[in-house]
Design an enzyme around this catalytic site. Structure first.
Site, short mmCIF file in Angstrom:
data_model
loop_
_atom_site.label_atom_id
_atom_site.label_comp_id
_atom_site.label_asym_id
_atom_site.label_seq_id
_atom_site.Cartn_x
_atom_site.Cartn_y
_atom_site.Cartn_z
N HIS A 1 0.81 -1.23 0.00
CA HIS A 1 0.00 0.00 0.00
C HIS A 1 0.84 1.27 0.00
O HIS A 1 0.41 2.29 -0.53
CB HIS A 1 -0.97 0.00 1.19
CG HIS A 1 -0.33 0.22 2.52
ND1 HIS A 1 0.34 -0.77 3.19
CD2 HIS A 1 -0.26 1.32 3.30
CE1 HIS A 1 0.80 -0.29 4.33
NE2 HIS A 1 0.45 0.97 4.42
N LYS B 1 5.72 5.54 -1.91
CA LYS B 1 6.69 6.39 -1.20
C LYS B 1 8.06 6.36 -1.84
O LYS B 1 8.92 7.18 -1.49
CB LYS B 1 6.77 5.96 0.27
CG LYS B 1 5.55 6.41 1.07
CD LYS B 1 5.68 6.06 2.54
CE LYS B 1 4.47 6.58 3.32
NZ LYS B 1 4.56 6.24 4.76
N HIS C 1 -6.13 4.60 0.14
CA HIS C 1 -6.03 4.22 1.55
C HIS C 1 -5.84 5.41 2.50
O HIS C 1 -5.90 5.24 3.71
CB HIS C 1 -4.92 3.17 1.77
CG HIS C 1 -3.52 3.69 1.67
ND1 HIS C 1 -2.86 3.85 0.46
CD2 HIS C 1 -2.64 4.08 2.63
CE1 HIS C 1 -1.64 4.30 0.69
NE2 HIS C 1 -1.48 4.46 1.99
#
Length: 204
Positions: free
Chosen positions: A15, A19, A67
């Protein structure tokens, strides 16, 4: 169904893959982010969504992209509200909140379990889907979840008496306590959560 559960498990692992598109100096900054840094951090769900879109046979993009949406509609990147947020993303939001609060961050120590559970209660209907929050709270406040001490005892017993039967236990961690810590984390944030969500997500 089984595919939905599998997608949820894989999505929970990937998820935050977006990044990789955020500067390390921001990810590891030991203090609060300024507005421009915060804006860059907020790009990671969309980046991650584009990455997992390429995984053939899996439908991970909705949960990864969304999310960080909030149940009250004030999240990002799309400001989705309530049940418009994909169910997988709503589940990940609850699990991630608990995991984030109980983990050490560069800018703060880890919260206690009790403080993290208080945060789950406070965020019901705001950040979190109330029904999913209630499920997680039920899991974390019942005897289904083993205490770390009990997990250590079980792991020690297995390592001393069952090496021939369970050879996979040997050599994975230098100390039994390290292995037990991994088991405890898995129990708290994977196996028991997935068990309950299997019931909650039936037919989705």
């Amino acid at each position: 169904d089984e595919q939905w559960i599998f997608n949820l498990k894989v999505g929970s692992i990937l998820h935050d893959i977006g990044k990789i598109g955020v500067r390390g100096a921001i990810l590891c900054k030991p203090s609060a982010l300024d507005p421009s840094e915060r804006a860059e951090m907020c790009t990671h769900p969309a980046i991650g969504g584009r990455i997992v879109r390429a995984l053939y046979g899996l439908n991970l993009e909705p949960m990864v992209r969304h999310h960080h949406e909030r149940f009250d509609g004030t999240g990002y990147p799309s400001k989705l509200k309530g049940n418009a947020i994909p169910i997988g993303a709503r589940i990940l939001a609850a699990a991630e909140l608990y995991d984030a609060l109980t983990s050490v961050r560069p800018y703060r120590p880890a919260f206690s379990k009790e403080a993290a559970l208080d945060a789950l209660r406070d965020e019901k209907g705001k950040m979190l889907d109330p029904e999913i929050s209630d499920i997680l709270l039920e899991i974390m406040t019942t005897e289904v979840v083993k205490s770390r001490e009990e997990v250590v005892r079980i792991a020690e017993d297995l390592s001393k008496n069952s090496e021939k039967r369970y050879p996979f236990l040997v050599g994975h961690c230098e100390r039994v306590e390290d292995y037990a810590g991994k088991i405890a984390k898995a129990l708290e944030l994977s196996e028991d959560f997935i068990f309950w969500l299997r019931e909650f997500g039936e037919g989705r």
